[in-house]
Design an enzyme around this catalytic site. Structure first.
Site, short mmCIF file in Angstrom:
data_model
loop_
_atom_site.label_atom_id
_atom_site.label_comp_id
_atom_site.label_asym_id
_atom_site.label_seq_id
_atom_site.Cartn_x
_atom_site.Cartn_y
_atom_site.Cartn_z
N GLY A 50 -9.03 72.01 25.69
CA GLY A 50 -10.27 71.65 25.00
C GLY A 50 -11.45 72.32 25.67
N GLN A 55 -19.99 74.41 27.84
CA GLN A 55 -19.23 74.96 28.98
C GLN A 55 -19.25 76.49 29.03
OE1 GLN A 55 -15.65 72.26 28.08
NE2 GLN A 55 -15.51 72.54 30.29
N CYS A 98 -10.63 69.45 34.01
CA CYS A 98 -11.72 70.06 33.25
C CYS A 98 -11.90 71.50 33.71
CB CYS A 98 -13.00 69.27 33.47
SG CYS A 98 -14.43 69.93 32.59
N LEU A 99 -12.06 72.43 32.77
CA LEU A 99 -12.24 73.84 33.15
C LEU A 99 -13.53 74.06 33.94
CD1 LEU A 99 -11.04 75.56 29.85
CD2 LEU A 99 -9.78 75.31 32.00
N HIS A 140 -13.30 63.16 26.07
CA HIS A 140 -13.68 64.00 27.21
C HIS A 140 -14.66 65.09 26.74
CE1 HIS A 140 -12.59 66.52 30.92
NE2 HIS A 140 -13.25 67.36 30.15
N GLU A 141 -14.31 65.75 25.63
CA GLU A 141 -15.17 66.83 25.13
C GLU A 141 -16.48 66.29 24.56
OE1 GLU A 141 -14.42 69.71 25.99
OE2 GLU A 141 -12.36 69.28 26.56
N HIS A 144 -19.01 65.92 27.12
CA HIS A 144 -19.69 67.17 27.47
C HIS A 144 -20.96 67.35 26.64
CE1 HIS A 144 -17.24 69.23 30.43
NE2 HIS A 144 -16.14 69.05 29.72
ZN ZN Z 1 -14.23 69.21 30.45
#
Ligand code: ZN
Length: 175
Positions: A50, A55, A98-99, A140-141, A144
């Site tokens: 995701g 990001q 998380c990236l 989670h997204e 963000h």
């Molecule tokens: Zn993330």
């Protein structure tokens, strides 16, 4: 399509962007679809399941996702201006990563099921219910888009330790 740089928490300027509340999208047009294509390519390359637009440094309310398992056909999904319209009382614990917080994984407790509404890649309104990994990932997204990272759900000690580790890893990689 092109790969974008993924912002990470060890970089002060990146962290400032990641903490922003993303702005709603006004129209799903070709420009926006080009951004979604870039996001998907960047997510696959990372690899991740995701990614929110913020990001890659674009604070607009877009999420891309693909929850297909290894060996399964790709199943890209796009969420524009997503809303969470209902959250279950029942909770679910999942070890998240998380990236933007590379190599850090920790358990986060969230509602087990949510109802969501969003515009898809074609700009059509979709409503559906999510559970399991899908529910974890969309929450989670969605965080963000509100400037919230999964480590913000952890204790302050764990959060600071996580950021310190990401910084240390980045320095080691650069040395
Ligand atoms: Zn993330």
């Amino acid at each position: 399509m092109s790969l974008r740089r993924i912002l990470t928490v060890d970089n002060k300027a990146d962290l400032t962007v990641l903490k922003q509340v993303s702005k709603p999208v006004t129209a799903v047009d070709d420009g926006l679809r080009a951004l979604m294509d870039d996001m998907l390519e960047t997510m696959y390359a990372a690899p991740g399941i995701g990614l929110a637009a913020v990001q890659v440094g674009e604070p607009v309310r877009i999420i891309v996702m693909d929850l297909a398992r290894e060996g399964e056909d790709k199943a890209p999904r796009y969420f524009v201006n997503p809303e969470i319209t209902w959250r279950s009382d029942e909770l679910f614990v999942y070890e998240e990563g998380c990236l933007s917080v590379p190599e850090i994984y920790d358990e986060v407790e969230r509602p087990a099921r949510v109802k969501i509404a969003y515009l898809n890649y074609a700009g059509e309104r979709v409503e559906e219910e999510a559970e399991g990994l899908f529910a974890v990932c969309i929450q989670h997204e969605f965080d963000h888009l509100e400037g919230v990272l999964f480590i913000d759900h952890l204790s302050r000690l764990k959060r600071e330790r996580a950021i310190k580790k990401v910084k240390k890893d980045a320095q080691a990689a650069a040395a």
